[in-house]
Design a protein around this motif. Structure first.
Motif, PDB file in Angstrom:
ATOM      1  N   GLU A   1      -5.136  13.544  12.348  1.00 48.81           N
ATOM      2  CA  GLU A   1      -3.691  13.561  12.064  1.00 48.81           C
ATOM      3  C   GLU A   1      -3.469  13.989  10.641  1.00 48.81           C
ATOM      4  O   GLU A   1      -4.390  13.917   9.793  1.00 48.81           O
ATOM      5  N   LEU A   2      -2.257  14.450  10.333  1.00 47.14           N
ATOM      6  CA  LEU A   2      -1.990  14.965   8.997  1.00 47.14           C
ATOM      7  C   LEU A   2      -0.508  14.850   8.671  1.00 47.14           C
ATOM      8  O   LEU A   2       0.329  14.699   9.552  1.00 47.14           O
ATOM      9  N   GLU A   3      -0.224  14.936   7.355  1.00 45.91           N
ATOM     10  CA  GLU A   3       1.147  14.726   6.873  1.00 45.91           C
ATOM     11  C   GLU A   3       1.336  15.442   5.545  1.00 45.91           C
ATOM     12  O   GLU A   3       0.486  15.368   4.642  1.00 45.91           O
ATOM     13  N   PHE A   4       2.465  16.148   5.406  1.00 42.39           N
ATOM     14  CA  PHE A   4       2.806  16.795   4.146  1.00 42.39           C
ATOM     15  C   PHE A   4       3.412  15.798   3.171  1.00 42.39           C
ATOM     16  O   PHE A   4       4.116  14.877   3.556  1.00 42.39           O
TER      17      PHE A   4
ATOM     18  N   LEU B   1      -1.396  18.180   1.388  1.00 40.26           N
ATOM     19  CA  LEU B   1      -1.470  17.823   2.793  1.00 40.26           C
ATOM     20  C   LEU B   1      -2.479  16.688   2.918  1.00 40.26           C
ATOM     21  O   LEU B   1      -3.625  16.810   2.478  1.00 40.26           O
ATOM     22  N   TYR B   2      -2.044  15.588   3.482  1.00 39.28           N
ATOM     23  CA  TYR B   2      -2.891  14.411   3.659  1.00 39.28           C
ATOM     24  C   TYR B   2      -3.394  14.397   5.099  1.00 39.28           C
ATOM     25  O   TYR B   2      -2.626  14.631   6.034  1.00 39.28           O
ATOM     26  N   PHE B   3      -4.684  14.124   5.273  1.00 42.26           N
ATOM     27  CA  PHE B   3      -5.244  14.153   6.621  1.00 42.26           C
ATOM     28  C   PHE B   3      -6.307  13.065   6.775  1.00 42.26           C
ATOM     29  O   PHE B   3      -6.897  12.601   5.793  1.00 42.26           O
TER      30      PHE B   3
ATOM     31  N   ILE C   1      -5.582  17.632   0.492  1.00 45.87           N
ATOM     32  CA  ILE C   1      -5.892  18.940  -0.062  1.00 45.87           C
ATOM     33  C   ILE C   1      -4.600  19.535  -0.606  1.00 45.87           C
ATOM     34  O   ILE C   1      -3.543  19.420   0.015  1.00 45.87           O
ATOM     35  N   ASP C   2      -4.674  20.119  -1.787  1.00 47.12           N
ATOM     36  CA  ASP C   2      -3.516  20.761  -2.392  1.00 47.12           C
ATOM     37  C   ASP C   2      -3.371  22.186  -1.857  1.00 47.12           C
ATOM     38  O   ASP C   2      -4.355  22.816  -1.456  1.00 47.12           O
ATOM     39  N   PHE C   3      -2.141  22.677  -1.840  1.00 45.15           N
ATOM     40  CA  PHE C   3      -1.929  24.061  -1.428  1.00 45.15           C
ATOM     41  C   PHE C   3      -0.870  24.714  -2.315  1.00 45.15           C
ATOM     42  O   PHE C   3      -0.016  24.045  -2.894  1.00 45.15           O
TER      43      PHE C   3
ATOM     44  N   SER D   1      -4.207   7.765  12.070  1.00 42.24           N
ATOM     45  CA  SER D   1      -2.847   8.212  11.744  1.00 42.24           C
ATOM     46  C   SER D   1      -2.594   8.103  10.253  1.00 42.24           C
ATOM     47  O   SER D   1      -3.236   7.316   9.544  1.00 42.24           O
ATOM     48  N   VAL D   2      -1.634   8.910   9.791  1.00 38.39           N
ATOM     49  CA  VAL D   2      -1.236   8.897   8.384  1.00 38.39           C
ATOM     50  C   VAL D   2       0.239   9.237   8.310  1.00 38.39           C
ATOM     51  O   VAL D   2       0.730  10.083   9.065  1.00 38.39           O
ATOM     52  N   THR D   3       0.955   8.558   7.425  1.00 36.95           N
ATOM     53  CA  THR D   3       2.342   8.906   7.183  1.00 36.95           C
ATOM     54  C   THR D   3       2.658   8.726   5.707  1.00 36.95           C
ATOM     55  O   THR D   3       2.072   7.877   5.023  1.00 36.95           O
ATOM     56  N   GLU D   4       3.567   9.567   5.215  1.00 37.60           N
ATOM     57  CA  GLU D   4       4.086   9.410   3.854  1.00 37.60           C
ATOM     58  C   GLU D   4       5.458   8.789   3.955  1.00 37.60           C
ATOM     59  O   GLU D   4       6.298   9.203   4.756  1.00 37.60           O
ATOM     60  N   PHE D   5       5.697   7.754   3.138  1.00 41.16           N
ATOM     61  CA  PHE D   5       6.996   7.092   3.160  1.00 41.16           C
ATOM     62  C   PHE D   5       7.310   6.612   1.751  1.00 41.16           C
ATOM     63  O   PHE D   5       6.592   5.784   1.190  1.00 41.16           O
TER      64      PHE D   5
END
Length: 386
Positions: A140-143, A148-150, A166-168, A192-196
């Motif tokens: 799973e991944l999240e911006f 990008l977090y995975f 990883i940075d982009f 799972s991963v989420t940004e909040f």
């Protein structure tokens, strides 16, 4: 209907496992973590990458299942299909999708004993601009911002489960070589991963004795909190709280977003397979739960069951995505269904005619697009036209 359990005391594992999490953090600069970063490969050859993308403008019909009275007031158009990449001739399968701004990210893993995975970076014009290949399953991944977090698992690490970023370059749409951070977490895989609120939350499955639970990182991937949870499957944020669904026991743990203090637990009636995918989504003061054999379970924010969507074909629901009164439902080999919801009702419209028998692993509804991750079938990008 099961009752809401309130005023939960801290789990007795808290102090022990918090110490363990600090040790995990300290171990993340080991040779193992450095090895997995050395093995990463970034590809920016757009000609090569876009050979896997098929652009189209095909209408997708919604067939009635006889379970609902409503008809769709929108049209679905298939705009693109991206087949999965390979790594060392191993066929990868699409596992998850994240979208933010003009970029879409797709994660892949390998369905076998070998750890292998990838991430594709795709623009809103459906151009694949960059790819990360890794000897790691990426689940799973999240911006967040220009990172990008995975999460996933890798046998390159002492503890297979990891969280990473990883940075982009958002101008070029390319991953930055060397801009990757890996952190080991407990259990066998992170799911799972989420940004909040600028904070990164990660779940790992299995039992608490192996470090399963929810991890809280800052945006630089420094661990600042951990809470043990049995069989954690998915995490979402809403308001001042973080919601984490577990498969066994069948609960949704509700935490204070600031310190992961557990506030309450909601018992749910989902019936899922061990180690299977199970997501939740939150919208319009409703909690949508992928309920496995029980279809979709819909709760209010106090934990009261307000609807249960079941399917006549005995489908197993593994993922849900809700936004603006529309609910899309992933039923694995049973395909993708769509429903509508308002303050009073949740009702099935029908099943998307996607023209294949691929098993759907994940769905994401975002703005006017639906993304369907279908394992070895790759990802379908579907426009929603009102």
């Amino acid at each position: 209907m099961k009752k809401l359990i309130k005023t939960i005391e801290y789990i007795k594992w808290k102090n022990l496992m918090l110490v363990a999490s600090i040790l995990v953090l300290a171990s993340c600069t080991t040779d193992d973590a450095e090895e997995i970063q050395t093995d990463l490969d970034v590809i920016n050859d757009e000609t090569l990458l876009n050979a896997r993308m098929l652009k189209t403008d095909e209408v997708i019909n919604i067939s009635s299942t006889g379970q609902g009275r409503k008809k769709a007031d929108f049209e679905l158009k298939l705009k693109g299909e991206l087949t999965p990449p390979t790594i060392d001739d191993l066929p990868l399968q699409a596992t998850s999708v994240s979208q933010k701004g003009k970029f879409l990210a797709i994660s892949y893993n390998y369905a076998g004993a070998v750890y292998a995975g990838a991430i594709d970076l795709v623009t809103e014009e459906l151009e694949v601009t960059s790819q990360l290949l890794a000897y790691a399953d990426i689940n799973e991944l999240e911006f967040y911002a220009n990172s990008l977090y995975f999460v996933g698992g890798s046998d390159r690490l002492e503890k297979p489960a990891f969280a990473a970023k990883i940075d982009f370059d958002s101008g070029k749409g390319q991953f930055k070589s060397g801009g990757t951070v890996f952190e080991e977490v407990g259990s066998f895989t992170a799911n799972s991963v989420t940004e909040f609120g600028g904070v990164i939350y990660v779940t790992t499955g299995d039992d608490m004795s192996t470090g399963g639970g929810i991890y809280r990182f800052n945006s630089s991937m420094n661990l600042d909190n951990y809470e043990a949870i049995e069989d954690a499957r998915w995490v979402e944020g809403s308001g001042s709280k973080i919601y984490c669904v577990s498969g066994d026991p069948s609960t949704i743990s509700v935490f204070d977003r600031n310190n992961l203090e557990i506030k309450e637990k909601i018992e749910h009636s989902a019936k899922t397979l061990p180690e299977s995918k199970q997501t939740i989504d939150i919208d319009d003061k409703k909690i949508f739960v992928a309920g496995g054999e029980q279809g979709v379970l819909v709760y209010d924010m106090d934990g009261k069951l307000i609807s249960n969507l079941k399917f006549d074909d005995n489908s197993i629901t593994n993922a849900v995505s809700a936004e603006k009164g529309r609910l899309f439902i992933s039923n694995g080999e049973g395909g993708v269904y769509v429903a509508t919801y308002d303050d009073d009702d949740v009702e099935i419209i029908g099943k998307l005619e996607l023209g294949n028998n691929e098993s759907v692993n994940h769905i994401l509804l975002h703005d006017d697009y639906l993304y369907v991750a279908s394992g070895l079938g790759g990802v379908k990008m579907i426009e929603i036209d009102d």
